[in-house]
Each structure stands twice: as structure tokens, then as C-alpha cells.
Design a protein around this motif. Sequence first.
Motif, mmCIF file in Angstrom:
data_model
loop_
_atom_site.group_PDB
_atom_site.id
_atom_site.type_symbol
_atom_site.label_atom_id
_atom_site.label_comp_id
_atom_site.label_asym_id
_atom_site.label_seq_id
_atom_site.Cartn_x
_atom_site.Cartn_y
_atom_site.Cartn_z
ATOM 1 N N ARG B 96 0.803 -1.218 0.000
ATOM 2 C CA ARG B 96 0.000 0.000 0.000
ATOM 3 C C ARG B 96 0.836 1.269 0.000
ATOM 4 N NH1 ARG B 96 -4.574 -0.766 4.665
ATOM 5 N NH2 ARG B 96 -5.896 -2.298 3.634
ATOM 6 N N GLU B 97 1.895 1.300 0.800
ATOM 7 C CA GLU B 97 2.612 2.549 1.019
ATOM 8 C C GLU B 97 4.081 2.506 0.650
ATOM 9 O OE1 GLU B 97 1.365 5.411 1.807
ATOM 10 O OE2 GLU B 97 -0.633 4.586 2.021
ATOM 11 N N GLY B 201 -1.994 0.194 -5.148
ATOM 12 C CA GLY B 201 -0.542 0.387 -5.081
ATOM 13 C C GLY B 201 0.027 0.661 -6.471
ATOM 14 N N VAL B 202 -0.435 -0.103 -7.464
ATOM 15 C CA VAL B 202 0.060 0.112 -8.832
ATOM 16 C C VAL B 202 -0.366 1.491 -9.335
ATOM 17 C CG1 VAL B 202 -0.140 -0.655 -11.213
ATOM 18 C CG2 VAL B 202 0.123 -2.326 -9.406
ATOM 19 N N LEU B 203 -1.584 1.853 -9.003
ATOM 20 C CA LEU B 203 -2.078 3.176 -9.406
ATOM 21 C C LEU B 203 -1.200 4.272 -8.824
ATOM 22 C CD1 LEU B 203 -4.623 3.273 -11.081
ATOM 23 C CD2 LEU B 203 -5.840 4.146 -9.108
ATOM 24 N N LYS B 204 -0.887 4.101 -7.552
ATOM 25 C CA LYS B 204 -0.024 5.089 -6.896
ATOM 26 C C LYS B 204 1.309 5.192 -7.615
ATOM 27 C CE LYS B 204 -1.276 5.132 -2.032
ATOM 28 N NZ LYS B 204 -0.726 4.944 -0.686
ATOM 29 N N ASN B 240 11.955 18.505 -4.926
ATOM 30 C CA ASN B 240 10.572 18.684 -5.357
ATOM 31 C C ASN B 240 9.861 17.374 -5.609
ATOM 32 O OD1 ASN B 240 11.003 21.375 -5.203
ATOM 33 N ND2 ASN B 240 11.054 21.761 -7.395
ATOM 34 N N THR B 241 10.571 16.401 -6.199
ATOM 35 C CA THR B 241 9.922 15.108 -6.424
ATOM 36 C C THR B 241 9.563 14.470 -5.093
ATOM 37 O OG1 THR B 241 11.275 14.809 -8.385
ATOM 38 C CG2 THR B 241 10.101 12.896 -7.573
ATOM 39 N N SER B 242 10.481 14.516 -4.130
ATOM 40 C CA SER B 242 10.193 13.907 -2.835
ATOM 41 C C SER B 242 8.974 14.537 -2.203
ATOM 42 C CB SER B 242 11.391 14.058 -1.901
ATOM 43 O OG SER B 242 12.556 13.604 -2.523
ATOM 44 N N LEU B 243 8.929 15.871 -2.186
ATOM 45 C CA LEU B 243 7.787 16.538 -1.571
ATOM 46 C C LEU B 243 6.494 16.212 -2.308
ATOM 47 C CD1 LEU B 243 9.367 20.016 -0.825
ATOM 48 C CD2 LEU B 243 8.836 18.195 0.789
ATOM 49 N N ALA B 244 6.570 16.239 -3.634
ATOM 50 C CA ALA B 244 5.357 15.965 -4.412
ATOM 51 C C ALA B 244 4.862 14.543 -4.157
ATOM 52 C CB ALA B 244 5.625 16.171 -5.898
ATOM 53 N N VAL B 245 5.795 13.595 -4.141
ATOM 54 C CA VAL B 245 5.406 12.197 -3.930
ATOM 55 C C VAL B 245 4.751 12.027 -2.568
ATOM 56 C CG1 VAL B 245 6.385 9.936 -3.435
ATOM 57 C CG2 VAL B 245 6.989 11.100 -5.528
ATOM 58 N N LEU B 246 5.352 12.601 -1.538
ATOM 59 C CA LEU B 246 4.790 12.435 -0.197
ATOM 60 C C LEU B 246 3.423 13.104 -0.094
ATOM 61 C CD1 LEU B 246 8.067 12.877 1.831
ATOM 62 C CD2 LEU B 246 6.722 10.804 1.567
ATOM 63 N N GLY B 247 3.311 14.297 -0.673
ATOM 64 C CA GLY B 247 2.026 14.980 -0.638
ATOM 65 C C GLY B 247 0.948 14.206 -1.388
ATOM 66 N N ASP B 249 0.925 11.096 -2.013
ATOM 67 C CA ASP B 249 0.657 9.840 -1.327
ATOM 68 C C ASP B 249 -0.421 10.040 -0.283
ATOM 69 O OD1 ASP B 249 2.035 7.894 1.209
ATOM 70 O OD2 ASP B 249 1.174 7.085 -0.629
ATOM 71 N N PHE B 250 -0.310 11.145 0.461
ATOM 72 C CA PHE B 250 -1.317 11.416 1.476
ATOM 73 C C PHE B 250 -2.690 11.552 0.829
ATOM 74 C CE2 PHE B 250 -3.504 12.870 5.022
ATOM 75 C CZ PHE B 250 -4.163 14.052 4.728
ATOM 76 N N ILE B 251 -2.750 12.345 -0.241
ATOM 77 C CA ILE B 251 -4.043 12.570 -0.899
ATOM 78 C C ILE B 251 -4.615 11.266 -1.434
ATOM 79 C CG2 ILE B 251 -5.152 13.688 -2.859
ATOM 80 C CD1 ILE B 251 -3.205 15.982 -2.517
ATOM 81 N N MET B 252 -3.760 10.488 -2.090
ATOM 82 C CA MET B 252 -4.272 9.245 -2.678
ATOM 83 C C MET B 252 -4.663 8.238 -1.621
ATOM 84 S SD MET B 252 -2.296 8.522 -6.196
ATOM 85 C CE MET B 252 -0.651 8.780 -5.621
ATOM 86 N N THR B 253 -3.892 8.171 -0.542
ATOM 87 C CA THR B 253 -4.261 7.242 0.525
ATOM 88 C C THR B 253 -5.612 7.610 1.086
ATOM 89 O OG1 THR B 253 -1.928 6.988 1.092
ATOM 90 C CG2 THR B 253 -3.518 6.276 2.731
ATOM 91 N N ALA B 254 -5.807 8.915 1.306
ATOM 92 C CA ALA B 254 -7.090 9.348 1.844
ATOM 93 C C ALA B 254 -8.221 8.973 0.898
ATOM 94 C CB ALA B 254 -7.064 10.853 2.082
ATOM 95 N N LEU B 255 -7.975 9.081 -0.402
ATOM 96 C CA LEU B 255 -9.034 8.765 -1.352
ATOM 97 C C LEU B 255 -9.254 7.275 -1.494
ATOM 98 C CD1 LEU B 255 -8.226 11.269 -4.222
ATOM 99 C CD2 LEU B 255 -10.220 11.273 -2.754
ATOM 100 N N MET B 256 -8.175 6.521 -1.458
ATOM 101 C CA MET B 256 -8.277 5.110 -1.803
ATOM 102 C C MET B 256 -8.684 4.233 -0.635
ATOM 103 S SD MET B 256 -4.886 4.519 -3.993
ATOM 104 C CE MET B 256 -4.616 5.218 -5.589
ATOM 105 N N PHE B 257 -8.130 4.532 0.511
ATOM 106 C CA PHE B 257 -8.359 3.609 1.615
ATOM 107 C C PHE B 257 -9.336 4.237 2.586
ATOM 108 C CE2 PHE B 257 -5.379 0.616 0.243
ATOM 109 C CZ PHE B 257 -4.325 1.318 -0.321
ATOM 110 N N ASN B 258 -10.599 3.818 2.462
ATOM 111 C CA ASN B 258 -11.612 4.392 3.348
ATOM 112 C C ASN B 258 -11.508 3.735 4.701
ATOM 113 O OD1 ASN B 258 -12.558 5.594 0.980
ATOM 114 N ND2 ASN B 258 -13.662 3.714 0.522
ATOM 115 N N VAL B 259 -11.130 4.541 5.681
ATOM 116 C CA VAL B 259 -10.961 3.965 7.020
ATOM 117 C C VAL B 259 -12.285 3.997 7.753
ATOM 118 C CG1 VAL B 259 -9.791 4.245 9.217
ATOM 119 C CG2 VAL B 259 -8.565 4.629 7.096
#
Lengths: 157, 259, 284
Positions: B96-97, B201-204, B240-247, B249-259
Motif C-alpha cells: 500500500r505505502e 498500489g500500482v495506481l499510486k 521537489n519530487t520527494s515533496l510531491a510524492v509524499l504529498g 501519497d497522502f491525498i491518494m491514501t485518503a481517497l483510496m483507503f476508506n478507514v
Amino acid sequence: MPKNAARDVWVGLFVALGIAALTLLALNVSNLLTLPSAKGYVISAEFDNIGGLKPRAPIKLGGVVVGRVENISIDPKSFRAVVAMNIEPQYSIFPKDTSAAIYTSGLLGEQYIGLMPGAEEAVLQSGDRIAMTQSAIVLENLISQFLFQKAAEEDKK
Amino acid sequence: MIEFLARLGGGVLHALARLGRWFGFMLSLLPALPASLLRPRLVVDQLYQVGVLSLQIILVAGAFVGLVLGLQGYSILATYGSAESLGVVVALSLVRELGPVLTALLFAGRAGSALTAELGLMKSTEQLAGMEMMAVDPLKRVVAPRFWAGVIAMPLLAALFSLVGVLGGFAIGVGLLGVDSGSYWSQIQSQVDFHEDIVNGVLKSLVFGVVAAWIALFEGYDCLPTAEGVSRATTRTVVNTSLAVLGLDFIMTALMFNV
Amino acid sequence: MSLAAHEEGREAELAAPFVEIKNLSFARGERLIFDNISLSIPRGKITGIMGPSGTGKTTLLKLIGGQLRPDAGEVWVDGQNVHALPRKALFALRQRMGMLFQHGALLTDLSVFENVAFPLREHTRLPESMIRDLVLMKLNAVGLRGARDLHTAELSGGMARRVAFARALALDPQLVMFDEPFTGQDPMTLGVLVRLIRSLNDALGLTSILVSHDVAETLSIADQLYLLAEGKVVAAGTAEDMRSNASPWVQQFMQGLADGPAPFHYPTDSLHADFRLSAPEIRA
């Protein structure tokens, strides 16, 4: 040109390895292979409280997965939860008086439906409804029951 | 005080201008993308540079991360008597991450900075201008194949990372710490959902691939054609890539994994 | 059309200049690089464009090639207004132009052979055997046929420029532009380059534009010259015209004098002010 040929081999190997990894992940690491076929027959059961039951939760007989929860809804007349269950086609063996109960796997695990077969000869068909059900155990009810019992004992003394 | 505000304002405007150029770059690149697929040789060459040459770091990192996850996971799960769930912990964390994110970060450091440096150097030695004068569109010939290579390589690398990590967890958990091998795999197979976990995960990693390649290529294309300009650009790519990826990731995790 | 009329038309066409720059103005930021200049580059001849460093000679070549847009004025190449052309037509026009960049601008990941073959591979679908023959011919013309398998890192500066020349000629262009080809070369390489530019221009019927500030070399091969300074055309004509031009500015440039209309000292405060001296203590 020979340099190009060698590179092609490496790239081909890389892509093949990557796809193999994806396939392995999909098959061995996930539940893809154990997904039930979309075929299978659907039976339903009503519960007072489904607790934490979710769609795609397993349906087990004696611990063996025989199907998945397809859909959870409410019956507007009886105000009870109606759970639609998709049972794998090779298990069309459940007697009509089979009962269903909601259990928890482990102490804190996810919830599943356990089937207890009855004794009738006739077998559940697609669209049938299971009559005898037991709802999930809700912790608060248990505690209040316990406290109530304790209070009743105190009263008796 | 006024000077400070003026500099701050200037900085903001500068950053906004950069952002605008970044989007403009992608808009110019989009029409060049399909055309470059007609030259598979170029894409394959870049796939070698970006994918195959990154394998070493990805596989080693994946193995180590798997080992660490196994160790840490075991120590925590053992206190709750759930050591048998080690497989699930390792597999879900990776798929997942950690798989997509760490692969993207390593990619930015190794392949992304290389792409930026290469493009920046080509710019500063007038190779890109030379190509334009020879009526060859540098976006089609140079930039687009590298973009495709990044997008294709990223999910493959992430899958390899996750797989090696799961095996690493197995090695430590089952081999060293005594977790039951059957439970390791069966728990994984029942808990890791194909649609929810693997596909997401593949989508991410696809999204990360697009972003990482986009940033790396833009920084190289846009940099000042001097030695200092190129070195600053490579630093910017990694950051910039690191920051973009981490940011993301947060957005996609929130969208993808409904807790 | 009668044959005579056709011949006349053809002659007129051939006599027309290949490149015409009309009232061109171009500024980079605050600085005005070209101020309403007009040039005419005749067909089939070598035209030299000279001037001090920083006058924007490279910029002029980029304007001709359409890589930069002028702020005012027009650039006409072979009867086409360069900046009014749509992208595809501009690319087609560029295939008829070859450009030799100051440092060669060879593609560093390719060998010498591949570099020269690059335009052929990109723009034609010729079979491999034909490409090979063409590349070797071009390399032979610049004397580097034996260097075909070398890598760009292994080339000296002069060799790199010759390879770039061969590459510029790969598609048999009509116009070749040289950006400072003589800068920093040893006398032998200079001699080779000078000879190549002249002989290939004549042999192939090229129109050559030579941008340089190497006076001696440029004068030795140019048929016509322009001298640019401060955004304007300061002098124009043949090599003889340049040498006998009365303007002190032109003479300072041509003879390489340290001081003259273009001063030695960068404008600043007087000597007295900086060294805190009073006037009589300065000895001339």
C-alpha cells in the motif's frame, strides 16, 4: 549495434521481472485466487444487528470459506438488517433449516458469518431465506446484561 | 521591512512563474508523447538507463526494508500475541505505502537526478538548440522517450520492491524469529485484497512515475545552462519530487483507503 | 512561358539575395541588441558578419533560423518570411539550412558517424547502406573519414568543429551558418577550416554566413562583409572596402588597436577621485 542488442536483452529482462513481480504479488500475496466466482447462488438472512459485518466478508462452515457477503441492506417492514450472501455453486448442500450467526475471528478480528447446517432434506436454493439467525455480539449489550445480572443477584440477597 | 516584503513578494511571483512554466512544459510535451512511441528504440534505450540501472538500488533497498519491517513488526505484534500476522503487516505496509513511495523517492535520487543532469548538460552544450536547427523537435526526440521510460519503469520497480520486501520479511520472520511459514503466507493471502491493495498500489506508482519524470525533465529543460544552473536543477529535482510524492501519497491514501 | 522568359526569371531568382533582413530590431530585456538593421546575403557567396564580442552576432543567426522572434522587422530566407511560417514549414525550411555552433554542439552520446548520420536518420527513410555512403562522403569532404568511429569525447576542438561541419552538410543544405568557427583554434586547424569553408562553398554552390571576430581569417575568404556594432551596421562591402574604410571605428577594429573610438578604460570616475590625488601630482 552489439551494444544495442545487449541492452535490449537487459530491458526485456527488466520488464519481464517487473511483470512477474506484479503477477506474483497479485496471485500469491493477495486474495485474487481465492475470490469466489461471480457465479454462485444468493441466499439471504435477516439479523437484528450485524455488528461490524462488511460486504465481501467471508461466510464459513466449520471454518471453511464457502461464500462471501454480497450486499447488506435494511428491510423497511421489519426494521432488520438483510444480508445477501453469495454461496459458491459447489456448496448447494445446505438444508433449508440451516442457521446463520455472526462471529468475530479472533478477539479483535473482522466479523464473518458462520453457517450451522440443519437436518432437513430439502436444500437451500437461490433466493431462499435463512430463518434462524443470531446477531453479532455487541459489547455494550453484554456489559449491561452482566451488570443487570449482578444487580439482580444483589437484590435477591 | 519594505525590502523584506518586496523580496517575499518577488519570491512568491518567482515560484508562481515556475509553476506556470512547469504546467506549460507538460502541455507542450503532451502532443509529442504519442509520436515518440513510434520510435520504440529510443524508449527502450531510456528504459535501460532509467529502469535496469535502478534495479540494483531498488532491490537492495527493498530487501533491507523488508528485513526491518519483519524485525519491527515482530517485536510489536509479539506483545499482543499476534506474531502470526507478521506477513500481513509486512505485505500491507509494502504494497500500500512503502513500495510505491520509497521506490519513487529512490527513483528521484538515482534516475530523476540523472535525467535532469543529462538534459541540463544537453541544454548548456547547445545540443538541444542544435537539434532544433536541424529541424528535429527535442521534445519528441529527447524528452518524450525519457518520460515514457519513467512512467513504465516506476510500477515495475515498485512491484519488485514490494516483492523483495515481502520475501525479506519472510526470511527474518520465518527464518530467524520462528513465525509459522504457513501462517505468514495464508494470512497474507486472505488479508491483502487485490483490488483494494495491489491495484491501488500500482495506481499510486503510476502517478508517482508521471510526477517524478515530469519534474525531473522539466528541471533539466528549464535550468540555467551553466554548471551552477545544472547542479541547482538536480537538487531541485530530488527535493521537489520527494515533496510531491509524499504529498500525493497522502491525498491518494485518503481517497483510496476508506478507514 | 517561353524559354527566354523562363531563363530570365531564373536568372532574376538567382541574382536575388538568399537571405534578406529588413529593418530588424531585437531587444533582450532592457538591452537593444539590433536597432533597425538591414542586411542582404547574396546567393552562392560567403558573407562575413563581424563585430566586437557581445554585439549579438550569434543572436542574428538564431533570428535567421527562426529560433528567436524579432521585436520588429522581417527576415526573409529564399523568398519566405521566416517568422510568418507555420511550424511544419519552418521545420522544412530548417532542413535546407545547416548551422555550425560555436562549440560544435555534437550529440555527446553518439559516435562521430552517428552524429553525421543523425539528420539523415531523422528526416529521411534512406536505407542503411545509402546513409553509410552519404556519411562517409561528408566526412571525407572535411577530411575525417578515418575518425568515423571515434566518440565525441575523443575529439579535439578543431576536429569536433569539422565533424559539426560535416553534419551541417548532411542534408545538402543551401545555406550554411558558421558561428565563430575560428575562435580558439591553432594556426593549422585555422588553415584547414578556412580552406574547407571556401572550397565547399564553391563546390556545393552554398550560401555561407560567417559570424566571427577573427579579422584576418574572415577577410581572407569572405566575398562580402558587414561590420556590426552597438546594434547597427557600421560598415559594409568587400574586404578591400573594409581595409580602406576611413571611419576610425572601423580602423580600430580591423587593426586591433587597443584604444580609439571604443575606449580602453571602462567608463568610471576620474583617476584623481579614486586615488584621492590633487590634479598637479599626476604625471602624464
